[in-house]
Design a protein around this motif. Sequence first.
Motif: not given
Length: 463
Positions: A230-239
Amino acid sequence: MSTHYDVAIIGCGTAGIFAGYELTRRYPNLNIVVLEQGHDIYSRRCPIVAGKVKECVNCAVCDTMCGFGGAGAFSDGKYNFTTAFGGWLTDFMDQQEVMDLIHYVDTINVKYGATEKTFSTNSPEARALEREALKYDLHLLQAKVKHLGTENNLRILQNIFEDLKDRVEYRFSTVVESIARADGGYSLALKKGGEVSCKYLIAAPGRSGAEWFANQCKAMGIHLINNQVDIGVRVELPAKVFEHITDVVYESKLVYRTKQYGDQVRTFCMNPYGHVVAENVEGINTVNGHSYSSPELRSENTNFALLVSSRFTEPFTEPYRYGKHIASLSNMLAGGVLVQRFGDLVKGVRTNEHRLSKSFVRPTLAAAVPGDLSLALPKRQLDDIIEMIYALDKIAPGTANYDTLLYGAEVKFYSSRLELSGELETCFPNFFAIGDGAGVTRGLAQAGASGVKAAQVISQRLG
């Protein structure tokens, strides 16, 4: 200090802990040793988490990944009541038995201080979300979940440790160098010298010991099956973007099959009002996330992983090394975790300090270095992730905003899976393999269940 034991357990992450618990419950006088390369639950101190440094200093043993509680100790403690995700135990036993084990482990957690509050996906609001997601070919997986909370997770583990420490011999800062068959059982050579022998052996090496364990199995002639990567990214955005979803189901598992390649992409480890954190896996810096239960410890952001699952066929036999190689590219570029704005990625522009400073989304991982994910992740996985973000934007408008942050790389390391019996026993008698490091689970619930299962089988044989 004894050298021969009835049972030896390698690793005391979730699987190893519950194996030891169940054995002592059934046979209080059993002679059990747990060998763990990390520290006890009170001595685990990550310099980044403590605020002493901004970047990983490559400690000899990573306190985020190793020690009592394993990699889950500093997680936000999501406990999923399902067999639909979180592992592959139903490949070895029927679904009802796995669910019974998961519920049993939960009763133990509650005994030591876990909440009894759960989030259900069976409410009218959850079913409405599921229908809305299906309009855009997004599939919301159904599962009841508990959120233990990062701070409460540690307290629960401390309570378990206090109860078990006088009934189980824990040897911390102890690295097992090799496993060998011996008369009547097994012999474990220790890196600092000496050896331990046992009649029953339970291997629960965890994610940090997955590659070592795979090599041991190869040396012993145990056949391995390629597991997924499993390869990917961590997404961060306003709750606020995901509030209407996380307030209903909390851990929203959304699965999507891309139109371009037909690959499966999924959300993983959703952390409402959470924090992005770095972790070290055998010298490789990857990214993860957690969230606290207490309101005063929360952030204004939500973070979650987007992972592309790949399963390889022969002659490829090293999925673990492949994942490490991908993660090492972002380390090479950024010296650690890399972060990029979604708009910059789509535009083909590298995020730098100046551009990041203009972002409306403030990163919770201050140590992340602005950069270009397209130089670190393979094009296919990156195309899948971009397509998934646009799909999520339809049910959570704002996901595809220019300032949404993407951290890389997030890689889930799963050992090549062993050929095991329905009792989680290898081809060698009384040698069991459990947990994430054995490639049979990937989460707290099924990891704990696998530990209980191995302990029950041993108890039956002792009886």
